[in-house]
Design a protein around this motif. Structure first.
Motif, mmCIF file in Angstrom:
data_model
loop_
_atom_site.group_PDB
_atom_site.id
_atom_site.type_symbol
_atom_site.label_atom_id
_atom_site.label_comp_id
_atom_site.label_asym_id
_atom_site.label_seq_id
_atom_site.Cartn_x
_atom_site.Cartn_y
_atom_site.Cartn_z
ATOM 1 N N ALA A 205 0.835 -1.202 0.000
ATOM 2 C CA ALA A 205 0.000 0.000 0.000
ATOM 3 C C ALA A 205 0.867 1.247 0.000
ATOM 4 C CB ALA A 205 -0.917 0.002 1.222
ATOM 5 N N GLY A 206 0.291 2.336 -0.505
ATOM 6 C CA GLY A 206 0.947 3.634 -0.456
ATOM 7 C C GLY A 206 1.836 3.912 -1.650
ATOM 8 N N LEU A 243 0.999 -6.219 5.944
ATOM 9 C CA LEU A 243 0.822 -4.999 5.150
ATOM 10 C C LEU A 243 2.184 -4.347 4.984
ATOM 11 C CD1 LEU A 243 -0.945 -2.793 3.814
ATOM 12 C CD2 LEU A 243 -1.146 -1.744 6.086
ATOM 13 N N ILE A 244 2.633 -4.248 3.743
ATOM 14 C CA ILE A 244 3.913 -3.600 3.442
ATOM 15 C C ILE A 244 3.578 -2.204 2.938
ATOM 16 C CG2 ILE A 244 6.014 -3.710 2.055
ATOM 17 C CD1 ILE A 244 5.631 -6.765 1.989
ATOM 18 N N ALA A 245 3.847 -1.206 3.783
ATOM 19 C CA ALA A 245 3.358 0.145 3.533
ATOM 20 C C ALA A 245 4.499 1.108 3.265
ATOM 21 C CB ALA A 245 2.539 0.627 4.732
ATOM 22 N N ALA A 246 4.380 1.832 2.159
ATOM 23 C CA ALA A 246 5.297 2.923 1.861
ATOM 24 C C ALA A 246 4.703 4.213 2.454
ATOM 25 C CB ALA A 246 5.510 3.018 0.356
ATOM 26 N N ALA A 286 1.295 2.091 -5.101
ATOM 27 C CA ALA A 286 1.665 2.850 -6.300
ATOM 28 C C ALA A 286 3.183 2.997 -6.291
ATOM 29 C CB ALA A 286 0.980 4.209 -6.297
ATOM 30 N N VAL A 287 3.841 2.133 -7.018
ATOM 31 C CA VAL A 287 5.310 2.092 -7.008
ATOM 32 C C VAL A 287 5.848 2.996 -8.111
ATOM 33 C CG1 VAL A 287 7.330 0.609 -7.240
ATOM 34 C CG2 VAL A 287 5.261 -0.262 -6.123
ATOM 35 N N LYS A 313 14.924 3.072 -14.446
ATOM 36 C CA LYS A 313 13.767 2.281 -14.033
ATOM 37 C C LYS A 313 13.960 1.693 -12.645
ATOM 38 C CE LYS A 313 11.566 0.769 -18.330
ATOM 39 N NZ LYS A 313 11.151 -0.418 -19.111
ATOM 40 N N THR A 314 12.865 1.631 -11.915
ATOM 41 C CA THR A 314 12.869 0.931 -10.627
ATOM 42 C C THR A 314 12.556 -0.543 -10.874
ATOM 43 O OG1 THR A 314 10.514 1.416 -10.335
ATOM 44 C CG2 THR A 314 12.089 2.968 -9.353
#
Length: 415
Positions: A205-206, A243-246, A286-287, A313-314
């Motif tokens: 997320a994030g 939950l892996i949150a940025a 949203a990466v 690029k990531t």
């Protein structure tokens, strides 16, 4: 056709004193038409906007306005209503009734009955945009949410006071649909327990942050609300959730493992460390697609009129997950502005996803940093579901139920 989830259900509708009280009449009418037994409680202020006779005619039941107006000596009215409610809706919900609910005040028929009920409560706020944004109101809303109260978020538009902003009561049809979905959800859980019990679910997320230097970075408009809603839904359906949150602007949920990350590289590492043990992976974050080719270790000084940044690029987290998946159900998201179906299907195939959830971020109620969304879900055969504008919480529940069904179908087909 009368909805089976509302037929025979007792729904208490609390109407408070705002100009949007007139919309509550349409809500009562819709609930009654769908088969519900609707009982209306009005505050004294609400009765100044709409006559109680209106609600009595639409509900075909007496309307309650006074705690001490006891009509049946065999029962205490507010306790009887509280005990028999299958669902309690407050619409419109003013800042005043929200505060009373949050702090346990009971000084009229509506607040007293709300304090006595054990039924699920659905609140549809409506007020001036500045009132809705006030820290006290937002704190009360968060407190109620922590206690399990559900909400139908107000809309954004022209308000009766003349302002334009968030605070307009949701449409009666939306409130009725949410009430129906909530009761249907309760019925399913009562019948089927927790369909994701024993499953491991990863949700991202994030918006990721790609550093230019120690004080500047590249990011996007993601609030993380959709991913957080999915994580909460998976938790409520019995899953063991990570939950892996940025970068997020929404409050992080309780009852799940939260892993905070910053960049796309960080998120890739966190996902892959847990990937093999996961049953469902939902990549709602949203990466950033690009990052600075050089990250400065000290703050860049302003020297020239123009500055050129070279980007690279990531890592593509979804594509890597698609390459590595074995038993995992992989769900990706596609935020689009045009050609939604074509772009979603192309992404599903390229990234080897099982499902793609696509939304048009330019559509009202479906963009970034709002509490609602409207999405289409695609699988290898094409569009498999379409959910119009509704709270992100409800979309999260529908998506996680769909994931549970797909896992069950897959296991049933296995040799």
């Amino acid at each position: 056709m009368v909805s089976s989830s509302l037929r025979g259900r007792t729904i208490v509708v609390g109407v408070t004193g705002g100009i949007a009280a007139y919309k509550a009449a349409a809500l009562v009418s819709r609930l009654t038409q769908r088969g519900a037994d609707v009982r209306v409680i009005m505050t004294e202020s609400a009765a100044k906007f709409v006559a109680p006779l209106t609600f009595q005619t639409l509900s075909r039941n007496p309307v309650y306005t006074d705690t001490f107006d006891e009509r049946d000596p065999a029962v205490v009215s507010h306790i009887d209503l509280a005990d028999h409610a299958d669902l309690f809706i407050v619409a419109p919900a003013t800042a005043n009734i929200i505060a009373k609910m949050a702090h346990g005040l009971a000084d009229d028929m509506l607040s007293t009955t709300l304090l006595a009920t054990t039924a699920p409560i659905l609140v549809a706020p409506a007020m001036n945009v500045h009132m809705y944004a006030h820290p006290a109101v937002q704190a009360n809303l968060r407190l109620l949410a922590e206690r399990g109260v559900r909400f139908v978020e107000p809309g954004t538009g022209q308000l009766a006071c003349g302002y334009v902003g968030k605070g307009r009561l949701a449409e009666p049809e939306t409130i009725a649909d949410t009430a129906e979905a909530l009761l249907a959800e309760m019925a399913r859980e009562a019948a089927g327990g927790h369909p994701l019990a024993g499953r491991r679910v990863i949700v991202t997320a994030g918006g990721t942050v790609e550093r230019i230097d120690p004080v500047r970075y590249i990011t996007n408009d993601s609030s993380g609300k959709m991913g957080i809603a999915i994580a909460e839904a998976a938790r409520d359906l019995g899953a063991d959730v990570t939950l892996i949150a940025a970068r997020v602007t929404a409050e992080l949920p309780a009852g799940v493992e939260v892993v905070r990350v910053e960049s796309a590289e960080d998120m890739l590492r966190a996902v892959m460390e847990r990937f093999d043990e996961a049953d469902v992976v939902v990549k709602a974050a949203a990466v950033a697609d690009y990052r600075p080719a050089v990250r400065r270790t000290s703050k860049m000084k302003k020297k020239e009129d123009r500055l050129t940044l070279e980007l690279e690029k990531t890592p593509d987290i979804l594509a890597e997950a698609g390459r590595r998946k074995t038993k995992q159900l992989l769900i990706g998201f596609a935020a689009e502005t045009d050609d939604l179906e074509a772009n979603a299907m192309d992404k599903l195939r390229r990234k080897n996803c099982d499902l793609i959830v696509a939304n048009d971020v330019t559509a009202p109620g479906a963009g970034f940093d709002v509490d609602t969304n409207a999405v289409s879900v695609f699988d290898a055969a094409g569009r498999t579901a379409e959910w119009k504008v509704m709270p992100k919480r409800e979309i999260g529940l529908r998506l996680m139920r769909l994931a549970a069904e797909r896992l069950a179908d897959r296991e049933a087909e296995a040799p």
